[in-house]
Design a protein around this motif. Structure first.
Motif, mmCIF file in Angstrom:
data_model
loop_
_atom_site.group_PDB
_atom_site.id
_atom_site.type_symbol
_atom_site.label_atom_id
_atom_site.label_comp_id
_atom_site.label_asym_id
_atom_site.label_seq_id
_atom_site.Cartn_x
_atom_site.Cartn_y
_atom_site.Cartn_z
ATOM 1 N N SER A 25 0.841 -1.194 0.000
ATOM 2 C CA SER A 25 0.000 0.000 0.000
ATOM 3 C C SER A 25 0.874 1.241 0.000
ATOM 4 O O SER A 25 1.964 1.278 0.557
ATOM 5 C CB SER A 25 -0.876 0.002 1.258
ATOM 6 N N HIS A 26 0.369 2.307 -0.641
ATOM 7 C CA HIS A 26 1.084 3.580 -0.612
ATOM 8 C C HIS A 26 0.895 4.275 0.731
ATOM 9 O O HIS A 26 1.574 5.238 1.031
ATOM 10 C CB HIS A 26 0.587 4.485 -1.750
ATOM 11 N N SER A 27 -0.028 3.813 1.519
ATOM 12 C CA SER A 27 -0.274 4.385 2.830
ATOM 13 C C SER A 27 0.276 3.456 3.900
ATOM 14 O O SER A 27 0.304 2.253 3.720
ATOM 15 C CB SER A 27 -1.771 4.592 3.042
ATOM 16 N N ASP A 31 -5.996 0.333 3.762
ATOM 17 C CA ASP A 31 -6.921 1.083 2.920
ATOM 18 C C ASP A 31 -8.333 1.003 3.495
ATOM 19 O O ASP A 31 -8.764 -0.037 3.993
ATOM 20 C CB ASP A 31 -6.932 0.518 1.496
ATOM 21 N N THR A 95 -8.861 6.079 9.324
ATOM 22 C CA THR A 95 -8.715 5.132 8.196
ATOM 23 C C THR A 95 -8.277 5.795 6.894
ATOM 24 O O THR A 95 -8.082 5.098 5.891
ATOM 25 C CB THR A 95 -10.006 4.331 7.893
ATOM 26 N N GLY A 97 -5.421 7.375 6.339
ATOM 27 C CA GLY A 97 -3.982 7.237 6.123
ATOM 28 C C GLY A 97 -3.252 8.547 5.924
ATOM 29 O O GLY A 97 -2.213 8.599 5.266
ATOM 30 N N ASN A 177 1.782 9.827 6.087
ATOM 31 C CA ASN A 177 0.917 8.829 5.446
ATOM 32 C C ASN A 177 0.354 7.845 6.470
ATOM 33 O O ASN A 177 0.342 6.636 6.275
ATOM 34 C CB ASN A 177 1.659 8.098 4.320
#
Length: 220
Positions: A25-27, A31, A95, A97, A177
């Motif tokens: 995940s980019h976070s 997600d 949630t 992020g 993030n």
């Protein structure tokens, strides 16, 4: 042809494995599985985050935050003040992020060496002149003096700081993030916790009197 067919078969296998593996995940946070999940901070049960407030109780105010409108009080040992905009003060971030901080600096003020265990960080200087630096796990030090409009990036988990090296006040905003990046502040972790003096004297190769002197600097 057989060699080419074998090569194509292996390439297809590699691509298949690649797409079947979970993509990172980019976070730093999981997600979200719904449009929003405004944090219910008063809930008695919390599993790696906060449960959602019932949608019927969500209001427009849950998605807006005015905590950055006031300058922080920098009358303290570090001559700086951090105003957090994370899920604890802005439940609408739950949630998502993401989170932000406002950091005010008096002349000579410092945001002391610290790390964020759950997030990478980016920041922008709004006013003044800051020395921003971080240290890698190989003890390599990177730093630069920044002025208004300059940005910086801090990799997740690395010890870093910001020091006001200008003549006046300074102001920076930082973003993460994670909705709750956490902060391990090195001097407070070491000298305001219950770590035994024996550990600190052996770690820093100094006597107990010096450790006690340093600890006294952080007492209320």
């Amino acid at each position: 042809m057989s060699a080419m067919a074998s090569l194509l078969f292996h390439l297809l296998c590699c691509l298949t494995v690649f797409w079947l593996l979970p993509l990172p995940s980019h976070s730093a946070d999981p997600d979200p599985l719904q449009d929003f999940c405004v944090a219910n901070l008063s809930a008695s049960i919390s599993v790696n985050g906060f449960p959602c407030k019932p949608a019927s109780e969500v209001t427009s105010d849950d998605f807006f935050f005015d905590g950055f409108t006031q300058e922080g009080n920098t009358t303290n040992a570090f001559a700086s003040f951090l105003t957090p905009g994370n899920v604890l003060s802005f439940p609408g971030l739950n949630t998502l992020g993401i989170s932000m901080n406002r950091v005010d600096f008096a002349p000579g003020g410092i945001n002391p060496p610290h790390s964020h265990p759950r997030a990478s960080e980016v920041g922008v200087v709004i006013e003044g002149k800051l020395l921003v630096g971080f240290v890698t796990t190989n003890n390599v030090y990177y730093s630069k003096v920044l002025t208004a409009g300059h940005m910086f990036a801090i990799p997740r988990g690395l010890v870093h700081f910001q020091l006001n090296v200008g003549d006046g006040k300074a102001l920076a905003y930082t973003a993460f993030n994670s909705h709750l990046p956490g902060a391990a502040i090195v001097p407070l972790n070491l000298f305001t916790s219950s770590i035994p003096n024996e550990v600190l004297t052996k770690t820093f190769q100094v006597d107990a009197d010096l450790i006690n002197t340093i600890k006294s600097k952080f007492r209320p």
